[in-house]
Design a protein around this motif. Sequence first.
Motif, PDB file in Angstrom:
ATOM      1  N   ASP A  61     -84.864  91.559  71.827  1.00 39.15           N
ATOM      2  CA  ASP A  61     -83.645  92.246  71.395  1.00 39.15           C
ATOM      3  C   ASP A  61     -83.947  93.679  70.972  1.00 39.15           C
ATOM      4  OD1 ASP A  61     -82.174  89.973  71.847  1.00 39.15           O
ATOM      5  OD2 ASP A  61     -82.155  89.318  69.758  1.00 39.15           O
ATOM      6  N   LEU A  62     -85.072  93.856  70.289  1.00 39.42           N
ATOM      7  CA  LEU A  62     -85.441  95.191  69.834  1.00 39.42           C
ATOM      8  C   LEU A  62     -85.786  96.093  71.010  1.00 39.42           C
ATOM      9  CD1 LEU A  62     -85.928  97.128  67.560  1.00 39.42           C
ATOM     10  CD2 LEU A  62     -88.190  96.098  67.196  1.00 39.42           C
ATOM     11  N   VAL A  63     -86.486  95.560  72.014  1.00 39.31           N
ATOM     12  CA  VAL A  63     -86.786  96.331  73.228  1.00 39.31           C
ATOM     13  C   VAL A  63     -85.491  96.820  73.862  1.00 39.31           C
ATOM     14  CG1 VAL A  63     -87.634  96.149  75.600  1.00 39.31           C
ATOM     15  CG2 VAL A  63     -89.018  95.263  73.708  1.00 39.31           C
ATOM     16  N   TYR A  64     -84.519  95.933  73.957  1.00 38.16           N
ATOM     17  CA  TYR A  64     -83.231  96.301  74.547  1.00 38.16           C
ATOM     18  C   TYR A  64     -82.553  97.395  73.725  1.00 38.16           C
ATOM     19  CZ  TYR A  64     -78.554  95.799  76.555  1.00 38.16           C
ATOM     20  OH  TYR A  64     -77.359  96.041  77.174  1.00 38.16           O
ATOM     21  N   PRO A 122     -76.820 103.271  71.237  1.00 36.07           N
ATOM     22  CA  PRO A 122     -76.608 104.698  70.947  1.00 36.07           C
ATOM     23  C   PRO A 122     -77.554 105.239  69.881  1.00 36.07           C
ATOM     24  CG  PRO A 122     -74.511 103.531  71.092  1.00 36.07           C
ATOM     25  CD  PRO A 122     -75.580 102.493  71.148  1.00 36.07           C
ATOM     26  N   VAL A 123     -77.838 104.407  68.879  1.00 31.71           N
ATOM     27  CA  VAL A 123     -78.807 104.779  67.842  1.00 31.71           C
ATOM     28  C   VAL A 123     -79.945 103.774  67.890  1.00 31.71           C
ATOM     29  CG1 VAL A 123     -79.220 105.189  65.398  1.00 31.71           C
ATOM     30  CG2 VAL A 123     -76.974 105.737  66.393  1.00 31.71           C
ATOM     31  N   PRO A 124     -81.111 104.149  68.443  1.00 30.68           N
ATOM     32  CA  PRO A 124     -82.227 103.198  68.559  1.00 30.68           C
ATOM     33  C   PRO A 124     -82.624 102.603  67.204  1.00 30.68           C
ATOM     34  CG  PRO A 124     -82.651 105.178  69.830  1.00 30.68           C
ATOM     35  CD  PRO A 124     -81.434 105.456  69.011  1.00 30.68           C
ATOM     36  N   GLU A 125     -83.004 101.343  67.221  1.00 28.13           N
ATOM     37  CA  GLU A 125     -83.271 100.603  65.977  1.00 28.13           C
ATOM     38  C   GLU A 125     -84.726 100.758  65.535  1.00 28.13           C
ATOM     39  OE1 GLU A 125     -82.065  96.619  66.922  1.00 28.13           O
ATOM     40  OE2 GLU A 125     -80.068  97.231  67.520  1.00 28.13           O
ATOM     41  N   THR A 139     -78.523 101.648  82.968  1.00 30.09           N
ATOM     42  CA  THR A 139     -77.261 101.510  82.229  1.00 30.09           C
ATOM     43  C   THR A 139     -77.019 102.652  81.248  1.00 30.09           C
ATOM     44  OG1 THR A 139     -78.415 100.095  80.632  1.00 30.09           O
ATOM     45  CG2 THR A 139     -77.231  99.004  82.433  1.00 30.09           C
ATOM     46  N   VAL A 140     -77.966 103.578  81.113  1.00 34.04           N
ATOM     47  CA  VAL A 140     -77.769 104.760  80.271  1.00 34.04           C
ATOM     48  C   VAL A 140     -77.992 105.986  81.141  1.00 34.04           C
ATOM     49  CG1 VAL A 140     -78.488 103.568  78.159  1.00 34.04           C
ATOM     50  CG2 VAL A 140     -80.190 104.784  79.518  1.00 34.04           C
ATOM     51  N   ARG A 156     -85.661 109.170  75.633  1.00 37.61           N
ATOM     52  CA  ARG A 156     -86.123 107.993  74.909  1.00 37.61           C
ATOM     53  C   ARG A 156     -87.485 107.536  75.422  1.00 37.61           C
ATOM     54  NH1 ARG A 156     -80.697 104.458  73.398  1.00 37.61           N
ATOM     55  NH2 ARG A 156     -79.661 106.199  72.350  1.00 37.61           N
ATOM     56  N   SER A 157     -87.702 107.681  76.716  1.00 37.87           N
ATOM     57  CA  SER A 157     -88.987 107.325  77.288  1.00 37.87           C
ATOM     58  C   SER A 157     -90.103 108.171  76.673  1.00 37.87           C
ATOM     59  CB  SER A 157     -88.951 107.513  78.805  1.00 37.87           C
ATOM     60  OG  SER A 157     -90.173 107.169  79.387  1.00 37.87           O
TER      61      SER A 157
END
Length: 578
Positions: free
Chosen positions: A284-287, A293-296, A324-325, A333-334
Amino acid sequence: MSYQQTLFNQAYTSQADSTAFFLASNGKNDPHSELLATFDGLFQNNSLGDEHPRCRFPARYHWLIEKLSTSIEIPAAPKCEAFNTFQETLNAAGATMIFPAAYLNSPSSMFGHTLLRIDQHGQDKSNRILAYTASYAAKNDPSDNQLSFVFKGLMGGYPGEMTVLPYYMKLKEYRDIESRDIWEYPLNLSQEETDQMVRHLWEVSGETFDYYFFTENCSYRLLGVLDAIRSEKPMLKAFRLHAIPVDTVRAALQHGYIVDAIYRPSIVNQFQYQLDLLSPDQRDLVYGLVNHPVPEYATLEHYPAEQKAAILETAFLYSRLVTTVPQQVAAKRSLQLLRDRNELDIESPLPELPTPTQRDDQGHLSSRLQISAGEFDDQPYIGFDWRPAYHALNDPGLGYPLGSELKFLDMSFRYYQDDGLKMEDLSLIGIKSITARNRFFRPLSWTFDIGGHRVEEHEKRAWVPHIQGLAGPAWNVSGGLLYALAGGQGQISSKLKSGFDVRAQTSIGYLRKTDSQQFLIGANFEQSAVNDSDPDLRVSARHDLQLTGNWNIFWEFERSKISGSYRNQYELGIKVFY
């Protein structure tokens, strides 16, 4: 230079199609004249420089001088500056056959591909991607659509060309962009054989050959390169009707060229493997790190360094694949994920994807013959099926991607005592790409078929040509593939009531495979959009059991409702791959 006898062995012809490749005006079809012209080239003035025949065709002249030995005095060779630069740039110490696996979403790569990597002196595993490759491909028109591309490729409408490019460019194309596994097969070439390979590549680079998808393709030309190195062990003669890449790998194995096999997984398969090693919360965290919109990042801090590294590495791989983004967001993000991972001064806790238990070349052979006995609507029959290539959903799965099907010229005949021998089905080209969806990827599964089959018309089974296309989702369920596809089929024949028919179709199925068995159940619904008739429904089950690597037995049952009447079909048979 290699010549082959024509189909009826009445004459010889060269595979090269460019007039610049020959020194004699009739050199393409007269090897004797070409040999004499080649001999005369030995004595041309060295002032010709790079245009001297010995500079243009160094492999040919190396062979000729070896054959002449000391029987005549050979003039000194010209400098050949262009060829020497080419030779020094490649710095070849050996070669590796590269086999990117089949890629069904590209007409030119449906059967896979083969190319040569030229391994350099001083290179090792860490910098092998900097080596050069020699690859043969069609020079297609970029404006052609895929249908035109397939048609021209089948009919020889494109010239083919051998090109030399860096290996990392090919890796990016095949492994990262197209998500294809790659097998590397180092070849046991001596330095002298390697030097002759470089000479031959110089001769054919930039020269044109007629390109055909199924015959004179990438793999056929690669075998031609190897035949030029070891002419006493020719392989091309066995591939006059079709040359499928995986079959040419098998030929190189049988002829003693290949000494090892190295697996390079696609980035998608490596990601899926790493993802499976994480806990549900970590997935879930990877996703979220890539898609939300705001990475966890706050949640990430709750994990110890080793688990944090595993999450970041997996998320980084996913950021390179996600669709999807927006691309710019994914790129940022990468980069951030890579920076965060590099700040953790620890080795990767995630292992590489293990090498598959069976390589592509160790799967069943490409051609198939099938004999069966069955009964349709209380009428017994004997069935005969032949397919020159390549793989079906119900064929043994080892060495082939689950859910893939690629058939070419698949023919099915039946012999009924009262009706004689007739063709039952024909698939000129049949493709199925059934790929499971999940939270991270949502590929569209699809099928395409062009051919013909028998339909119920006027209380008779009429032969009708068709073209069919279906698409829809698929899911992993209990180790198998569950799919639901919808689409249609177009038919045209004077034997149909209206001369043509358009049929809406729905297909639901479940495919499960083990190392030795295949099980496929399905239901198919059809409704004519042209004729006022009852819908057709078919429910079927099939079980295939692998006896040895290339021998299978199977049984199949189908219950159908056609034109308002219920019919049963039973079949038991054996199939052999060769």
